[in-house]
Each structure stands twice: as C-alpha cells, then as structure tokens.
Design an enzyme around this catalytic site. Structure first.
Site, mmCIF file in Angstrom:
data_model
loop_
_atom_site.group_PDB
_atom_site.id
_atom_site.type_symbol
_atom_site.label_atom_id
_atom_site.label_comp_id
_atom_site.label_asym_id
_atom_site.label_seq_id
_atom_site.Cartn_x
_atom_site.Cartn_y
_atom_site.Cartn_z
ATOM 1 N N GLN A 100 -49.545 46.903 23.941
ATOM 2 C CA GLN A 100 -50.372 46.229 24.968
ATOM 3 C C GLN A 100 -50.342 44.898 25.340
ATOM 4 O O GLN A 100 -49.496 44.082 24.658
ATOM 5 C CB GLN A 100 -52.038 46.379 24.492
ATOM 6 C CG GLN A 100 -52.155 45.797 23.285
ATOM 7 C CD GLN A 100 -53.678 45.819 22.781
ATOM 8 O OE1 GLN A 100 -54.495 44.873 22.660
ATOM 9 N NE2 GLN A 100 -54.167 47.064 22.010
ATOM 10 N N HIS A 102 -52.601 41.397 27.556
ATOM 11 C CA HIS A 102 -53.826 40.775 28.180
ATOM 12 C C HIS A 102 -53.442 39.965 29.307
ATOM 13 O O HIS A 102 -52.556 39.422 29.394
ATOM 14 C CB HIS A 102 -54.329 40.059 27.053
ATOM 15 C CG HIS A 102 -54.753 40.732 25.794
ATOM 16 N ND1 HIS A 102 -55.358 41.988 25.741
ATOM 17 C CD2 HIS A 102 -54.085 40.328 24.388
ATOM 18 C CE1 HIS A 102 -55.280 42.512 24.594
ATOM 19 N NE2 HIS A 102 -54.822 41.300 23.611
ATOM 20 N N GLU A 137 -55.103 35.473 21.521
ATOM 21 C CA GLU A 137 -55.591 35.704 20.136
ATOM 22 C C GLU A 137 -54.706 35.285 19.346
ATOM 23 O O GLU A 137 -53.486 34.882 19.220
ATOM 24 C CB GLU A 137 -55.549 37.332 20.077
ATOM 25 C CG GLU A 137 -54.635 38.153 20.350
ATOM 26 C CD GLU A 137 -54.863 39.830 20.427
ATOM 27 O OE1 GLU A 137 -54.092 40.408 19.515
ATOM 28 O OE2 GLU A 137 -55.688 40.067 21.101
ATOM 29 N N HIS A 266 -47.423 43.201 22.905
ATOM 30 C CA HIS A 266 -47.509 43.453 21.559
ATOM 31 C C HIS A 266 -48.081 44.524 20.799
ATOM 32 O O HIS A 266 -48.692 45.430 21.483
ATOM 33 C CB HIS A 266 -47.970 41.996 20.972
ATOM 34 C CG HIS A 266 -49.582 42.107 21.590
ATOM 35 N ND1 HIS A 266 -49.964 41.595 22.770
ATOM 36 C CD2 HIS A 266 -50.931 42.289 20.873
ATOM 37 C CE1 HIS A 266 -51.461 41.862 22.713
ATOM 38 N NE2 HIS A 266 -51.659 42.306 21.620
ATOM 39 N N ARG A 285 -52.389 48.649 28.755
ATOM 40 C CA ARG A 285 -51.752 49.453 27.714
ATOM 41 C C ARG A 285 -50.389 49.508 28.280
ATOM 42 O O ARG A 285 -50.063 50.179 29.392
ATOM 43 C CB ARG A 285 -52.404 50.546 27.132
ATOM 44 C CG ARG A 285 -53.634 49.928 26.353
ATOM 45 C CD ARG A 285 -54.523 51.318 25.802
ATOM 46 N NE ARG A 285 -55.790 50.789 25.186
ATOM 47 C CZ ARG A 285 -56.856 50.400 25.729
ATOM 48 N NH1 ARG A 285 -57.059 50.413 26.792
ATOM 49 N NH2 ARG A 285 -57.769 49.985 24.762
#
Length: 404
Positions: A100, A102, A137, A266, A285
């Site tokens: 996926q 972001h 993240e 990642h 995704r």
C-alpha cells in the site's frame, strides 16, 4: 493519569501469540493483529475517570471532547483541532499485510472532495479517501521485523529479475534498463498491476518456484527471493507478488524504526512492533489483498523514485529520553530505559500515551503524589495539564505525543 483499556483488532494477518505474550494473556487461537491506543473512532481506548470501573469506563474520545484543551493542551488544539491527532498501536504480523501507499495532505483533500461530490459513500469498498488527512507513520521493532519499503534502484531490480530466468519477467527487466528511473518504475508497476489475471497467475507461479530455488542458494538477493516465495504462498496469483520485487527488502533489529512518508509503497511481512501514525484511514492498495485497487489513483500518489529505506535509531537527549526523529508534527515517538532508582520528569503541555514493553513502570504525579503502575503491555494516557515523573524497575517505556 488514566490506565487505558484497549481493543485488539483481529485481522487475518495477525499473530495468534505475540500480543497475548506481551499482555500476559492466554491466546485464543484467533489472530490478534493490532492493539489500538488512542481515540480513533473505530476503536477508542477506554478510561476509568474519578475512580470508576467496569460499566463506568468511558471512551477516550468522549473524555477529550468534553475538555479538549485540558486533555490535549492549547498548542495541540490550535494546530490539530479538538482531537488526538495520532493513533498508537502494537502491531503483530504473522503473514503479509497489503502492499500500500498513503497520499500527501494535498492529494487527500482533493481526492476526498472529488469522492464527496460524486456521492461515493464513506463505507463503499471502492472509496479511496475517507478523510482529508495524510498518513505518515513510524514502525519501531520490538522483535526482528521484516518488511518492504520504497523502490530499489531499477538496474539492481533488473538484475534480480533476470536471475529468476522467468520469460514473462524479461520485458519488465528490459524496461528497467532502458528507461529513465521515474519512467521505468512507473511503466513497470503499471504493466504489472494491469496484466491479465490468468497470465499473472502463471507468472507468479513460475516466479515463486524460481525464487524458492534461489533462496536456497548463497547469493546477494537470497532474502529478497525468500520474501517473494513467502508472499506467493500467502497470495498465490496476486499481482502484488511481482510488484513487491520492485521494493527494498527491510529487516529491522529490535529498537530500529522505519519511517514512511507520503507516496512510499510498503508492506509489513512479519514481526512485532509499535507503530504510530497520523490519524487517517486513507490507503491506496497495490496488491497482496482482495480489496479494491484503484490503479489510476494509485499512480497519482506513488512517488516513483528509488531511495534507501528511512531506518531510524533513537537519539538520546539530556533527560534520558531517546527520540525517533521524524519530520511530522502529528506525532513524536520516544522511549525511556529505566534502571531501578532512576526517574525522568515528563514535559507537560501536550497529550501523552505511555506504553510499558519491559519490566514495570511507575507514573507519579509530582503535585499530588498519586501513582499508577504499568506492567508489561499496559498503557496510560497522561493529560496535557498533569505533571508526571516516570520511574521503573528495569522498565522500557515508549512515549507517544505530538511535536508542537
């Protein structure tokens, strides 16, 4: 100070034993993938205010909503609004998560607006943007942790594909040699994700067999081939198995962390770690999933550039806190290693979640003397207005807060 009662998310890829072992509970036999700490509306932590317990437990999100500045501090409210801007987790992977990426905040705002205007329901399976936020993240390994992150240099990947000696991979290797980096990576990922399903199933099968063979031999990419075979066992025929061959293979040692910014493809494969992220549910995704893959939107979001993974090690400051430095404001992750008799004073003014992963920690309010003990696996929320000192008996405590 509030002891947190947290929810475990039972995603299919989760370990059946790692989180129970951390918490000191009996495994149920079902996957226990993530332990959520925070105020995410999907599974907010609960707290017992004013000595309550049992049925008196309140969602942390409700507690914050009742007094945002008292709970979060004025700086955090002014910057992020009346909500906790991060989600803190324990993540336990026993099989691969989806491949996926972001979006950055600008793309999230535009994508959310477009889907709202089109009337796409928030819970629609093909919805990409559930909110307007980005989702950087940080994953810090508690055990050896394996993952995939960012694109490998195209020439190196071309050689890796050539060594597999699978006919259907040769056009990808040729593209990686022939084109400039950004064009090569874009064209190969587009071709892989858009390939005929039956053709791709054969390619994955042949690639997995070749990868198994090469993983059993000494060589520079042995771990990459082993990971490819691992992915194919869990996702036979999935386009993401081939897409994953474009990415860097990462092995974190305990204490090392991996930072993931916008546009970086990642996947996590195996291991136990703590993860902190900006509060967002925006995910595009690329494979290793039965869920919706929006190829045109994905191609707008992915950063097509090779880069070494951003592996971080904590840097100690004068107060004994070891900080994992990142370029975002929504979260800040650090840790304390507390020998018997040692004490650290925590800063005030921002919300904090403390998680004990080793030994026993003691939180003490320096104004009232009130104490809260945290055993391994237990966590607490500290309000922005509370002056707290932290001590322990050979304890390791992770501290999650904001960077404002």
């Amino acid at each position: 100070m509030d002891r947190l009662v947290n929810t475990v998310r039972p995603y299919a890829w989760g370990s059946t034993t790692a989180i129970p072992e951390l918490l000191g509970t009996t495994p149920t036999g079902e996957p226990q993938a993530e332990l959520w700490m925070g105020a995410h509306p999907g599974a907010p932590s609960r707290v017992a205010r004013n000595g309550g317990g049992g049925a008196d437990l309140r969602p942390l999100s409700d507690v914050i909503a009742a007094d945002p500045e008292g709970e979060l501090g004025s700086r955090a409210v002014q910057r992020f609004g009346p909500r906790l801007p991060f989600l803190f987790k324990v993540l336990a992977a026993a099989s691969p998560l989806s491949l996926q990426v972001h979006p950055d905040r600008e793309r999230a705002v535009a994508g959310h607006a477009a889907e709202e205007a089109a009337g796409v329901p928030l819970d629609a399976p093909h919805r990409n943007y559930k909110d307007t936020n980005h989702k950087p993240e940080l994953l810090c390994a508690l055990t050896h942790f394996e993952g995939l992150c960012g694109f490998r240099a195209p020439d190196e990947t071309a050689g890796l594909l050539a060594a597999l000696d699978v006919d259907s991979l040769k056009p990808y290797a040729d593209l990686l040699h022939a084109k400039p980096e950004e064009d090569a990576l874009r064209e190969v990922l587009t071709a892989v994700l858009g390939a005929d399903h039956e053709d791709m199933a054969r390619t994955v099968s042949e690639t997995a067999a070749a990868a198994e063979r090469l993983a059993a031999q000494e060589g520079p990419h042995r771990e990459v081939y082993a990971a490819c075979a691992f992915l194919a066992r869990h996702y036979p025929g999935d386009h993401g198995v081939i897409a994953a061959l474009l990415l860097n293979h990462v092995r974190l040692q305990p204490g090392e962390a991996l930072y993931l910014g916008a546009g970086v493809p990642h996947a996590y494969l195996d291991g136990l770690g703590v993860e902190i992220m900006a509060n967002s549910d925006n995910v595009l995704r690329c494979g290793l999933t039965p869920k919706h893959i929006d190829i045109p939107e994905l191609l707008r979001v992915v950063r097509f550039e090779s880069a070494a993974p951003a592996i971080l090690r904590p840097e100690a400051d004068a107060g004994g806190e070891e900080v994992y430095g990142t370029p975002v404001e929504e979260f800040r992750l650090s840790r304390f290693d507390l020998a018997p008799g040692a004490e650290a004073t925590l800063p005030t003014g921002t919300p904090q979640i403390l998680l004990c992963t080793t030994g026993t920690a003691v939180l003490r309010r320096t104004d009232t003397g009130e104490e809260l003990r945290l055993a391994r696996g237990e966590s607490a929320f500290v309000r922005a207005t509370e002056p707290v000192a932290l001590a322990g008996d050979d304890a390791r405590v992770f501290r999650a807060t904001v960077a404002v």
